[in-house]
Enzyme design. Structure first.
Site: not given
Length: 484
Positions: A79-80, A235
């Site tokens: 992520m991110h 995830d």
């Protein structure tokens, strides 16, 4: 057949399942992380494509007929990450990853704007996407001026697979641009970072169709006919779909590179003051809360390098009989910490070292330190309104029985171990691909695996663990001024 693709930090995993969700096979491609400066963590998106091609090649070599029968693909990803594209979809710079902390000042400035917590339900952490773009704006203005699209890592894979600029709710909730309650981009938050909604991908639910596999890729993989690509998930939400953690009160603890305590929620329950994440789930009309520690197995792997023994050997040397905590306490803040401190600058420490502090004693302290960090996340979830009666353990660290006993006793909760099988993010992604391709019921499809064993808290050691946890809690404010 249905294909799950999980883009992790250290590799891409591809998994094939059939209509009955039986795993047919899996393959992977490795990735490296570039750290050009302290606190930086980057990857070249072209490497994600290469690693995916390597994983698919492995599946094609081992299971060509099964790969040819794929009708749905699900995506999971770290992520991110900020993947910046120009008007021709060319990558402008290496992707700034989730564990990159260079934008801690920018994150603090955004977090001081009350609309961010109010709209997203979360603290603006340095790892989130929005502060990364502010850092680029202020430090690489020539690149920022050319940004026409920002994609999360798995959604860059989707662009390669389908040609579409699409994301979904669970991953997008980690950007600090999403109106998490209403599941849409926030124009006001985008504007506060110099961005516009037209620079963002379209949004769908994780179970929705989000593109079709490009014909040239399908042909190369030996597939004929249309293949639906699902919205997918970040995830942790993908792992939750794999573990069946989709209903109220269901939770798992993940002992991977980082550590996660994940609880599914039927409603949106934000409490940013607790530093717990409140994100959309991959399934429609569901949310989840998540406490995150940045170094779980990473802490033991770090100590393994110092001790000159493998992590598995260190765990074996410790044995399986849980010991009362000793006088040594370890703070696992090797890369800073998220829950509950939101402190990118803090660093780890051993406290209470003496001449008698052997390798085994330090191994025990490292494992206990991670267990106590997860207890911090449990307390944060409780403060945010979530009550848990048990958790399921996943991730590489769950192979250590000692560690599981330590976690169960630190949390004072039973820890379930799933039956043999791979129920992680790639499996959850494959389930999302199945749902998108067939219209199957999401909740019925994402059922929990059977429990092989339950690790109960060691009742006689709960008081000693509680005392050690309170000592652990006192150490953070004591060392903060000395390590930052």
């Amino acid at each position: 057949m249905y294909l799950g693709l999980d883009l992790g930090t250290s590799g891409v995993k591809a998994m094939l399942i059939d209509d009955s969700q039986r795993i047919i096979g899996s393959a992977s491609g490795a990735l490296d992380v570039s750290r050009p400066h302290p606190g930086w963590s980057e990857q070249d998106p072209a490497e994600w494509v290469r690693a995916t091609e390597q994983a698919i090649a492995g599946l094609k070599a081992a299971h060509p007929a099964a790969l040819a029968a794929v009708r749905g693909i699900g995506l999971s990803g770290q992520m991110h990450g900020a993947t910046l594209l120009d008007a021709d979809d060319k990558v402008l710079r290496p992707c700034i990853l989730w564990n990159d902390t260079r934008s801690f000042r920018e994150a603090a400035a955004l977090d001081a704007d009350p609309q961010f917590r109010a709209v997203t339900g979360n603290i603006v952490f340095p790892g989130f996407t929005a502060p990364k773009l502010v850092w680029v704006r202020d430090n690489e203005p020539e690149i920022f001026a050319r940004v026409r699209r920002v994609l999360l890592p798995k959604d860059y894979l989707r662009l390669w697979l389908t040609g579409e600029h699409i994301s979904e709710m669970s991953d997008s909730a980690g950007t600090a641009w999403l109106d998490t309650a209403n599941r849409r981009w926030s124009e006001s938050l985008l504007s506060a970072t110099g961005m516009e909604e037209r620079q963002m991908p379209a949004l769908v639910e994780g179970t929705d169709a989000a593109g079709t596999l490009r014909s040239e890729l399908a042909a190369g993989w030996g597939i004929s006919g249309d293949v639906v690509v699902a919205g997918g998930a970040g995830d942790n939400a993908a792992s939750a779909c794999g573990m069946g953690t989709v209903g109220e009160g269901h939770a798992f603890v993940s002992l991977g590179t980082s550590g996660v305590l994940f609880a599914a929620n039927a409603s949106y329950l934000p409490n940013p003051a607790s530093a717990v994440h409140a994100f959309c789930h991959a399934l429609p009309n569901t949310w989840h809360q998540m406490g995150v520690i940045l170094s779980a197995t990473d802490a033991l792997n770090w100590y393994s390098g110092i001790a000159g023994r493998s992590a598995a050997d260190l765990s074996t040397e410790l044995g399986e009989t849980l010991k009362a905590p000793g006088g040594v306490t370890f703070l696992p803040y090797l890369s800073g910490e998220r829950t509950p401190h939101n402190d990118a600058a803090i660093r780890g420490a051993f406290a209470g070292l003496g001449h008698e502090s052997s390798r085994v004693v330090l191994t025990q302290a490292v494992m206990e330190g991670v267990s106590f960090a997860i207890r911090d996340s449990l307390e944060a979830l409780r403060a945010a309104g979530t009550t848990l009666s048990r958790v399921t353990a996943i991730g590489g660290g769950s192979r250590s029985r000692y560690w599981l006993k330590s976690i169960a006793t630190a949390l004072d909760l039973p820890v379930d171990l799933p039956a043999d099988g791979d129920f992680g993010a790639a499996f959850g992604a494959a389930r999302l691909g199945l749902i998108a391709a067939t219209g199957a019921d999401p909740v019925a499809t994402c059922y929990a695996p059977k429990t092989a064993e339950t690790i109960a808290p060691e009742a006689g050691l709960v008081p000693a663990y509680e005392e050690a946890y309170q000592r652990y809690r006192r150490l953070y404010p004591a060392i903060k001024g000395a390590t930052t």
